[in-house]
Write a protein that holds these residues in place. Sequence first.
Motif, PDB file in Angstrom:
ATOM      1  N   GLN A   1      31.762  52.645  69.550  1.00  0.00           N
ATOM      2  CA  GLN A   1      30.407  52.628  69.001  1.00  0.00           C
ATOM      3  C   GLN A   1      30.291  53.576  67.803  1.00  0.00           C
ATOM      4  O   GLN A   1      29.639  53.255  66.816  1.00  0.00           O
ATOM      5  CB  GLN A   1      29.386  53.006  70.080  1.00  0.00           C
ATOM      6  N   ASP A   2      30.947  54.726  67.886  1.00  0.00           N
ATOM      7  CA  ASP A   2      30.939  55.661  66.753  1.00  0.00           C
ATOM      8  C   ASP A   2      31.607  55.048  65.532  1.00  0.00           C
ATOM      9  O   ASP A   2      31.144  55.215  64.401  1.00  0.00           O
ATOM     10  CB  ASP A   2      31.645  56.970  67.124  1.00  0.00           C
TER      11      ASP A   2
ATOM     12  N   ILE B   1      31.853  51.831  64.861  1.00  0.00           N
ATOM     13  CA  ILE B   1      30.957  50.784  64.366  1.00  0.00           C
ATOM     14  C   ILE B   1      29.828  51.405  63.541  1.00  0.00           C
ATOM     15  O   ILE B   1      29.489  50.923  62.461  1.00  0.00           O
ATOM     16  CB  ILE B   1      30.403  49.948  65.545  1.00  0.00           C
ATOM     17  N   ASP B   2      29.250  52.506  64.040  1.00  0.00           N
ATOM     18  CA  ASP B   2      28.173  53.179  63.305  1.00  0.00           C
ATOM     19  C   ASP B   2      28.659  53.749  61.982  1.00  0.00           C
ATOM     20  O   ASP B   2      27.954  53.693  60.970  1.00  0.00           O
ATOM     21  CB  ASP B   2      27.564  54.294  64.160  1.00  0.00           C
TER      22      ASP B   2
ATOM     23  N   ARG C   1      28.992  50.872  59.601  1.00  0.00           N
ATOM     24  CA  ARG C   1      27.663  50.387  59.219  1.00  0.00           C
ATOM     25  C   ARG C   1      27.008  51.316  58.195  1.00  0.00           C
ATOM     26  O   ARG C   1      26.388  50.866  57.241  1.00  0.00           O
ATOM     27  CB  ARG C   1      26.785  50.264  60.466  1.00  0.00           C
ATOM     28  N   ARG C   2      27.169  52.631  58.362  1.00  0.00           N
ATOM     29  CA  ARG C   2      26.569  53.593  57.428  1.00  0.00           C
ATOM     30  C   ARG C   2      27.137  53.465  56.023  1.00  0.00           C
ATOM     31  O   ARG C   2      26.463  53.761  55.048  1.00  0.00           O
ATOM     32  CB  ARG C   2      26.774  55.018  57.941  1.00  0.00           C
TER      33      ARG C   2
END
Length: 126
Positions: free
Chosen positions: A16-17, A19-20, A23-24
């Motif tokens: 998840q980190d 992916i974030d 995305r950022r």
Amino acid sequence: MSDDTTFNYTYSATRQDEIDAIRRKYLPEDEDAMERLRRLDRGTAKRGTAVAIALGAVGCLLLGVGMSCTLAYGGPWFVPGIVVGAVGIMMMAAAYPVYRWLTARDRAKAAPEILRLAEELSGPRE
């Protein structure tokens, strides 16, 4: 008989980190007021610094050329060497005043925006 009503969910914090983080990269940068204030403050001296360094470096090179003409070649190159060296010394001497002048001019241009942001960030004064 097959039971297809089960729910499987796997959560991975590192996934998840990642992916974030990806995305950022693609989101538009949202610059807050403090970052904008810092960027404006840093930017006021950049042009003056670059011009002063270039002026000083070229002046130093001219001084070296003038010294070479005067000391190594002599004869017909003595007087032109002195002139070129003197121009180099003047350029090096002018570097700091040029830096101060350009920086003051850029600070005067950025002052209204910097003061507005500083007032916005500091809040109302008592």
